[in-house]
Design an enzyme around this catalytic site. Structure first.
Site, PDB file in Angstrom:
ATOM      1  N   GLU A   1      47.084  34.755  37.962  1.00  0.00           N
ATOM      2  CA  GLU A   1      45.960  35.672  37.731  1.00  0.00           C
ATOM      3  C   GLU A   1      44.888  35.313  38.741  1.00  0.00           C
ATOM      4  OE1 GLU A   1      45.998  38.179  35.851  1.00  0.00           O
ATOM      5  OE2 GLU A   1      47.445  37.809  34.263  1.00  0.00           O
TER       6      GLU A   1
ATOM      7  N   CYS B   1      36.651  37.629  36.598  1.00  0.00           N
ATOM      8  CA  CYS B   1      37.667  38.168  37.511  1.00  0.00           C
ATOM      9  C   CYS B   1      37.610  39.693  37.563  1.00  0.00           C
ATOM     10  CB  CYS B   1      39.048  37.686  37.103  1.00  0.00           C
ATOM     11  SG  CYS B   1      39.399  37.912  35.369  1.00  0.00           S
TER      12      CYS B   1
HETATM   13  P1  NAD Z   1      39.970  27.888  42.284  1.00  0.00           P
HETATM   14  O1  NAD Z   1      41.180  28.548  42.849  1.00  0.00           O
HETATM   15  O2  NAD Z   1      39.069  27.171  43.194  1.00  0.00           O
HETATM   16  O3  NAD Z   1      40.398  26.825  41.176  1.00  0.00           O
HETATM   17  C1  NAD Z   1      41.193  27.170  40.064  1.00  0.00           C
HETATM   18  C2  NAD Z   1      41.927  25.924  39.583  1.00  0.00           C
HETATM   19  O4  NAD Z   1      42.868  25.522  40.578  1.00  0.00           O
HETATM   20  C3  NAD Z   1      41.043  24.714  39.316  1.00  0.00           C
HETATM   21  O5  NAD Z   1      41.511  24.073  38.142  1.00  0.00           O
HETATM   22  C4  NAD Z   1      41.290  23.848  40.530  1.00  0.00           C
HETATM   23  O6  NAD Z   1      41.091  22.479  40.296  1.00  0.00           O
HETATM   24  C5  NAD Z   1      42.759  24.124  40.792  1.00  0.00           C
HETATM   25  N1  NAD Z   1      43.207  23.840  42.162  1.00  0.00           N
HETATM   26  C6  NAD Z   1      42.478  23.683  43.284  1.00  0.00           C
HETATM   27  N2  NAD Z   1      43.283  23.458  44.359  1.00  0.00           N
HETATM   28  C7  NAD Z   1      44.543  23.492  43.901  1.00  0.00           C
HETATM   29  C8  NAD Z   1      45.826  23.389  44.509  1.00  0.00           C
HETATM   30  N3  NAD Z   1      45.953  23.181  45.824  1.00  0.00           N
HETATM   31  N4  NAD Z   1      46.910  23.535  43.732  1.00  0.00           N
HETATM   32  C9  NAD Z   1      46.807  23.771  42.411  1.00  0.00           C
HETATM   33  N5  NAD Z   1      45.617  23.879  41.769  1.00  0.00           N
HETATM   34  C10 NAD Z   1      44.506  23.742  42.497  1.00  0.00           C
HETATM   35  O7  NAD Z   1      39.240  29.032  41.475  1.00  0.00           O
HETATM   36  P2  NAD Z   1      37.825  28.972  40.758  1.00  0.00           P
HETATM   37  O8  NAD Z   1      36.772  28.949  41.833  1.00  0.00           O
HETATM   38  O9  NAD Z   1      37.820  27.900  39.722  1.00  0.00           O
HETATM   39  O10 NAD Z   1      37.787  30.372  39.995  1.00  0.00           O
HETATM   40  C11 NAD Z   1      37.264  31.520  40.565  1.00  0.00           C
HETATM   41  C12 NAD Z   1      38.354  32.488  40.961  1.00  0.00           C
HETATM   42  O11 NAD Z   1      39.222  32.716  39.868  1.00  0.00           O
HETATM   43  C13 NAD Z   1      37.839  33.862  41.344  1.00  0.00           C
HETATM   44  O12 NAD Z   1      38.505  34.325  42.504  1.00  0.00           O
HETATM   45  C14 NAD Z   1      38.208  34.744  40.164  1.00  0.00           C
HETATM   46  O13 NAD Z   1      38.321  36.096  40.454  1.00  0.00           O
HETATM   47  C15 NAD Z   1      39.474  34.115  39.719  1.00  0.00           C
HETATM   48  N6  NAD Z   1      39.759  34.440  38.315  1.00  0.00           N
HETATM   49  C16 NAD Z   1      40.775  35.301  38.032  1.00  0.00           C
HETATM   50  C17 NAD Z   1      41.032  35.669  36.729  1.00  0.00           C
HETATM   51  C18 NAD Z   1      42.139  36.623  36.389  1.00  0.00           C
HETATM   52  O14 NAD Z   1      42.537  36.697  35.242  1.00  0.00           O
HETATM   53  N7  NAD Z   1      42.675  37.365  37.332  1.00  0.00           N
HETATM   54  C19 NAD Z   1      40.257  35.140  35.695  1.00  0.00           C
HETATM   55  C20 NAD Z   1      39.229  34.258  36.014  1.00  0.00           C
HETATM   56  C21 NAD Z   1      38.995  33.899  37.338  1.00  0.00           C
END
Ligand code: NAD
Length: 470
Positions: A246, A280
């Site tokens: 997502e 999101c």
């Molecule tokens: P992010 O991608 O920076 O981090 C998300 C998670 O991934 C965190 O737990 C982080 O520690 C982990 N992570 C970081 N690097 C990683 C790697 N290399 N491998 C695996 N995991 C890793 O996202 P964010 O800044 O926390 O969230 C914001 C984003 O999330 C926005 O783009 C938003 O649109 C999206 N979002 C989407 C939905 C949806 O349902 N589509 C819902 C909420 C947020």
């Protein structure tokens, strides 16, 4: 002076302290909220091992038994909603009231209970004198859940409950920006779940990367940015993990000429600014027909001026700060690009240096090609774009790599649905933007992800199909 609370991992049903910790800060005040455990690679291995061990018995329970455990875990969320809501407000910044942390915990309880109650029936594909063929849905194994910082507990619940309900065990890793509320929720649910079924670890991003490639994990459910989602997908390839991704959105809203601007202004506003735009499927680009453009802008500004922003612990706060400096800087960069590109600031756009409070910002006079329109801002700044031809604006709305949600605003519902059907996205709303519910699948197309969550379709993504001929 009161000592800062140290949080632990939950592994194998036990509270496990770590050697190292990191500070989690309140984005409203900068104060330290608590010390989060910093899991090592060895801690992750232990969590996966305990989830694998628990899988042997958890997966063999009857559906009714697992439902009972899941409802008990849901009850823990409900019973402790106020404590967890305060923790969400402290570490995430959103208000306790309004569409804030109490609302988030209400959603967590509702999603948990609904998901617990779902059936997973055996489907009979054939039953005649040539034989019987049944379709069973078997659990996958250990599900790794990686969650973001915007709706920390609610999104963790969206991952955890379908996985558990289907017979999997779980290792969750929250965002390092907001780990405490999720760790606490998992700790509380462990009071009623069998040991090892639900494990909570926290640490740096590297732990997420290690989960994506871990031999012991059968599926990753990831919610976060598209950039990280792509990394997860590529490191999951070696072990052929199942994936639900997502990712980000850049949802367009299209306002048709026949609307009443004053009537739709609150819906447009909250569509864009729920959780300060850090959602999101928030409305992130607003296309307004020329004939109502000025009035829609005027009514949006008038409504936005009534919304108090401040510390989330205060009763009347409706919007808090941006959660972290990285996101704040992104919003700042995009707003500056909008101004430079000829955008007219209708409101906001002038943050005070130092704090993470970014004012509600509405910028008109923009078009595709400007970074505030093309990129996901994920913050309190909405670009407004004027158009004169609806068919042409649908092309502009679709001219984006994302495809999470979209909305059309009109008194003519059938016409609006016709236009909505042409939007390349997973969810279309008419005269609203953003509502979701536990029985309705939700997911993105194009760059917004793979797979869906919620409802039967979301539950089934946590299963493997097994057919049986007899
Ligand atoms: P992010 O991608 O920076 O981090 C998300 C998670 O991934 C965190 O737990 C982080 O520690 C982990 N992570 C970081 N690097 C990683 C790697 N290399 N491998 C695996 N995991 C890793 O996202 P964010 O800044 O926390 O969230 C914001 C984003 O999330 C926005 O783009 C938003 O649109 C999206 N979002 C989407 C939905 C949806 O349902 N589509 C819902 C909420 C947020």
């Amino acid at each position: 002076m009161q000592e800062t609370t140290r949080y632990n991992l939950t592994i194998g049903g036990k509270s496990v302290p770590t050697k190292d910790h990191f500070e989690v800060r309140n984005p409203s005040t900068g104060a330290v909220v608590g010390l989060a455990p910093k899991a090592s690679a060895a801690d992750l291995d232990l969590a996966v091992e305990s989830a694998r061990t628990a899988f042997a018995s958890w997966s063999k329970l009857s559906h009714a038994e697992r439902q009972k455990f899941c409802h008990a875990a849901a009850q823990k969320l409900t019973d402790n909603a106020e404590e967890i809501a305060r923790l969400i407000t402290l570490e995430q910044g959103k208000p306790l009231n309004g569409l804030g942390s109490r609302f988030e915990m209400g959603g967590a309880g509702a999603w948990a209970n609904y998901t617990a109650s779902l059936d997973i029936p055996v489907k009979v594909l054939q039953d005649n004198n040539e034989g019987r063929i049944e379709l069973h849905r078997r659990p996958i194994g250990v599900v790794g859940s990686i969650t973001p910082w915007n709706w920390p507990v609610l999104i963790a619940i969206w991952h955890i409950f379908p996985a558990l309900r289907a017979g999997n065990t779980v290792v969750n890793k929250p965002s390092p920006f907001t780990p405490l509320s999720t760790l606490r929720a998992i700790e509380l649910m462990n009071e009623v779940l069998p040991a090892g079924v639900l494990n909570g670890i926290a640490g740096e991003d590297t732990i997420g990367a290690a989960m994506s490639s871990h031999e012991g994990i059968g599926k990753i459910v990831f919610t976060g940015s598209a950039a990280t989602g792509k990394k997860v997908m590529s490191s999951a390839a070696n072990t052929l993990k199942r994936l639900t991704l997502e990712l980000g959105g850049n949802d367009a809203g299209i306002v048709l000429p026949d609307v009443d601007p004053k009537q739709i202004a609150p819906g447009l506003f909250w569509g864009g600014f729920i959780n300060n735009g850090q959602t999101c499927a928030a409305l992130k680009r607003l296309y307004v027909h020329d004939s109502v453009y000025d009035d829609v802008c005027k009514e949006l500004v008038a409504f936005a001026k009534t919304i108090p922003m401040g510390d989330g612990l205060k009763d009347d706060t409706q919007l808090g700060p941006v959660q972290n400096r990285m996101q704040y800087d992104k919003v700042t960069r995009l707003v500056e690009a909008a101004k430079k590109g000829g955008g007219q600031v209708l409101m906001g756009g002038d943050p005070e240096k130092g704090s993470l409070f970014y004012p509600i910002t509405l910028i008109g006079g923009l078009d595709n090609g400007n970074p505030l329109v093309d990129e996901e801002q994920f913050g309190p700044a909405l670009p407004i774009i004027r158009y004169s031809d609806v068919d042409e604006v649908i092309v502009r709305a679709n001219d984006n790599p994302n495809g999470l949600g979209g909305s059309v605003w009109s008194k003519n519902i059938e016409k609006a649905k016709e236009y909505g059907a042409q939007l390349e996205c997973g969810t279309v709303w008419i005269n609203k933007h953003g509502p979701i519910q536990p029985n309705v699948p939700f997911g993105g197309v194009k760059g917004s992800g793979i797979g869906v969550e919620f409802g039967e379709e979301g539950l089934f993504e946590n299963t493997n199909v097994q057919v049986m001929y007899s």
